[in-house]
Scaffold this motif. Structure first.
Motif, PDB file in Angstrom:
ATOM      1  N   UNK A   1       1.837  -9.154 -19.853  1.00 41.58           N
ATOM      2  CA  UNK A   1       0.869  -9.058 -18.771  1.00 41.58           C
ATOM      3  C   UNK A   1       0.570  -7.599 -18.450  1.00 41.58           C
ATOM      4  N   UNK A   2      -0.703  -7.341 -18.111  1.00 38.93           N
ATOM      5  CA  UNK A   2      -1.122  -6.028 -17.615  1.00 38.93           C
ATOM      6  C   UNK A   2      -1.071  -6.091 -16.095  1.00 38.93           C
ATOM      7  N   UNK A   3      -0.284  -5.211 -15.478  1.00 37.16           N
ATOM      8  CA  UNK A   3      -0.034  -5.269 -14.038  1.00 37.16           C
ATOM      9  C   UNK A   3      -0.792  -4.157 -13.331  1.00 37.16           C
ATOM     10  N   UNK A   4      -1.647  -4.528 -12.390  1.00 37.67           N
ATOM     11  CA  UNK A   4      -2.428  -3.569 -11.605  1.00 37.67           C
ATOM     12  C   UNK A   4      -1.858  -3.476 -10.206  1.00 37.67           C
ATOM     13  N   UNK A   5      -1.682  -2.238  -9.704  1.00 44.16           N
ATOM     14  CA  UNK A   5      -1.106  -2.030  -8.381  1.00 44.16           C
ATOM     15  C   UNK A   5      -1.897  -0.992  -7.607  1.00 44.16           C
ATOM     16  N   UNK A   6      -1.978  -1.198  -6.296  1.00 44.06           N
ATOM     17  CA  UNK A   6      -2.670  -0.258  -5.422  1.00 44.06           C
ATOM     18  C   UNK A   6      -1.794   0.965  -5.178  1.00 44.06           C
ATOM     19  N   UNK A   7      -2.415   2.120  -5.004  1.00 43.13           N
ATOM     20  CA  UNK A   7      -1.724   3.319  -4.556  1.00 43.13           C
ATOM     21  C   UNK A   7      -1.619   3.263  -3.041  1.00 43.13           C
ATOM     22  N   UNK A   8      -0.409   3.340  -2.510  1.00 42.33           N
ATOM     23  CA  UNK A   8      -0.228   3.190  -1.073  1.00 42.33           C
ATOM     24  C   UNK A   8      -0.664   4.453  -0.328  1.00 42.33           C
ATOM     25  N   UNK A   9      -1.611   4.318   0.635  1.00 44.14           N
ATOM     26  CA  UNK A   9      -2.010   5.471   1.440  1.00 44.14           C
ATOM     27  C   UNK A   9      -1.218   5.571   2.735  1.00 44.14           C
ATOM     28  N   UNK A  10      -0.259   4.642   2.968  1.00 44.03           N
ATOM     29  CA  UNK A  10       0.475   4.601   4.219  1.00 44.03           C
ATOM     30  C   UNK A  10       1.327   5.853   4.389  1.00 44.03           C
ATOM     31  N   UNK A  11       1.293   6.406   5.599  1.00 48.07           N
ATOM     32  CA  UNK A  11       2.032   7.662   5.821  1.00 48.07           C
ATOM     33  C   UNK A  11       3.543   7.449   5.702  1.00 48.07           C
ATOM     34  N   UNK A  12       4.044   6.237   6.061  1.00 48.07           N
ATOM     35  CA  UNK A  12       5.475   5.978   5.919  1.00 48.07           C
ATOM     36  C   UNK A  12       5.897   6.061   4.454  1.00 48.07           C
ATOM     37  N   UNK A  13       5.063   5.506   3.583  1.00 45.65           N
ATOM     38  CA  UNK A  13       5.341   5.538   2.144  1.00 45.65           C
ATOM     39  C   UNK A  13       5.370   6.978   1.641  1.00 45.65           C
ATOM     40  N   UNK A  14       4.394   7.755   2.033  1.00 43.90           N
ATOM     41  CA  UNK A  14       4.302   9.138   1.579  1.00 43.90           C
ATOM     42  C   UNK A  14       5.418  10.000   2.148  1.00 43.90           C
ATOM     43  N   UNK A  15       5.849   9.705   3.394  1.00 41.49           N
ATOM     44  CA  UNK A  15       6.953  10.460   3.990  1.00 41.49           C
ATOM     45  C   UNK A  15       8.248  10.209   3.238  1.00 41.49           C
ATOM     46  N   UNK A  16       8.504   8.954   2.888  1.00 39.22           N
ATOM     47  CA  UNK A  16       9.698   8.628   2.107  1.00 39.22           C
ATOM     48  C   UNK A  16       9.650   9.337   0.761  1.00 39.22           C
ATOM     49  N   UNK A  17       8.494   9.327   0.126  1.00 36.68           N
ATOM     50  CA  UNK A  17       8.338   9.999  -1.165  1.00 36.68           C
ATOM     51  C   UNK A  17       8.637  11.493  -1.047  1.00 36.68           C
ATOM     52  N   UNK A  18       8.120  12.122   0.011  1.00 35.85           N
ATOM     53  CA  UNK A  18       8.356  13.554   0.225  1.00 35.85           C
ATOM     54  C   UNK A  18       9.845  13.837   0.421  1.00 35.85           C
ATOM     55  N   UNK A  19      10.522  13.016   1.225  1.00 40.67           N
ATOM     56  CA  UNK A  19      11.940  13.240   1.493  1.00 40.67           C
ATOM     57  C   UNK A  19      12.787  13.052   0.250  1.00 40.67           C
ATOM     58  N   UNK A  20      12.436  12.074  -0.564  1.00 35.06           N
ATOM     59  CA  UNK A  20      13.182  11.859  -1.801  1.00 35.06           C
ATOM     60  C   UNK A  20      13.067  13.059  -2.732  1.00 35.06           C
ATOM     61  N   UNK A  21      11.849  13.567  -2.884  1.00 35.44           N
ATOM     62  CA  UNK A  21      11.653  14.715  -3.778  1.00 35.44           C
ATOM     63  C   UNK A  21      12.392  15.955  -3.266  1.00 35.44           C
ATOM     64  N   UNK A  22      12.266  16.245  -1.969  1.00 31.99           N
ATOM     65  CA  UNK A  22      12.902  17.453  -1.426  1.00 31.99           C
ATOM     66  C   UNK A  22      14.420  17.334  -1.420  1.00 31.99           C
ATOM     67  N   UNK A  23      14.931  16.101  -1.312  1.00 35.31           N
ATOM     68  CA  UNK A  23      16.377  15.899  -1.345  1.00 35.31           C
ATOM     69  C   UNK A  23      16.929  16.006  -2.755  1.00 35.31           C
ATOM     70  N   UNK A  24      16.201  15.478  -3.708  1.00 36.17           N
ATOM     71  CA  UNK A  24      16.719  15.364  -5.066  1.00 36.17           C
ATOM     72  C   UNK A  24      16.576  16.640  -5.881  1.00 36.17           C
TER      73      UNK A  24
END
Length: 249
Positions: free
Chosen positions: A37-60
């Motif tokens: 199957x070809x799986x299509x997914x939306x890019x999340x614009x939610x600020x909570x999602x982006x904040x978690x992403x930022x914290x993960x990158x800066x932590x790691x």
């Protein structure tokens, strides 16, 4: 190779061709391929999602050193299984990052991190939790912004004939969950001016085991951690916390 294998490979190659020709809208992530199957997914614009992403990158990133690379949204492929995934974050060696292939070899990565999508949480908790151990991904961290939790899966195996992870650990977000042990062991060893070989001798283990711990490939047992702490002239302390983060008496 039987007829079923040929058919599955043919389907995968066709889906690969469709993906390469796909005119991706800005609102969509690059499609993934799994189990025909070809799986299509939306890019999340939610600020909570982006904040978690930022914290993960800066932590790691500060924990990786010079030999490891943190790659965002990069193809990771096992063509033999007919699986192509695009992890939100993946940690690989510099050597793998500079290899000629377009996609990451999943068996050469160290850690995959996914941030759960509100629109399709099953993709992370079910689909990828099935695909990543099959692909040989050693560590899979699922971070869920919806309830502030994370689950770390490691040690790929097979259970009842199906790919699975042998171990898992639940966390609350805000705890330093990624490679904490690796960072602490590496940092204290370097402060003591000690080689991995010498630390291994004092802790009663092998140099390869220390290397795997420092690169986040293995989670040591408490017994081994205690011996490592003693060898580094440190004290190992284990604490239980409540869901609110308070220490329990």
């Amino acid at each position: 190779m039987n007829g079923g294998d040929v058919t599955e490979q043919s389907v995968y190659r066709r889906l690969r061709e469709v993906r390469e020709a796909f005119d991706k809208p800005e609102s969509l992530a690059w499609p993934e391929i799994s189990r025909g199957h070809l799986l299509l997914m939306m890019v999340s614009p939610k600020k909570q999602h982006q904040l978690v992403a930022h914290r993960l990158r800066t932590q790691l990133e500060p924990q990786l050193g010079t030999d490891l690379v943190l790659m965002p949204a990069t193809d990771m492929e096992d063509a033999a299984l007919g699986i192509l995934r695009v992890p939100y974050l993946v940690v690989i060696d510099e050597e793998e990052a500079t290899a000629e292939s377009d996609a990451i070899d999943p068996r050469r990565c160290h850690l995959v991190i996914e941030i759960v999508s509100r629109s399709n949480p099953g993709n992370d908790y079910e689909g990828k939790l099935r695909d990543y151990p099959a692909m040989g991904v050693p560590h899979y961290l699922i971070v869920d912004p919806r309830d502030g939790t994370a689950v770390h899966h490691w040690a790929p195996t097979r259970r009842s004939g199906e790919p699975a992870y042998d171990n898992r650990q639940h966390y609350t977000c805000g705890h330093r969950t990624v490679n904490d042990t690796a960072q602490l062991v590496r940092s204290w060893r370097r402060q003591r001016g000690m080689s991995q070989t010498r630390l291994a001798e004092l802790a009663g283990t092998g140099q390869a085991a220390i290397s795997r711990i420092e690169f986040g490939r293995d989670l040591p047992t408490l017994a081994l951690l205690d011996r490592i702490a003693s060898a580094l002239d440190c004290r190992l302390t284990v604490a239980f916390t409540s869901s609110s983060g308070q220490n329990l008496p």
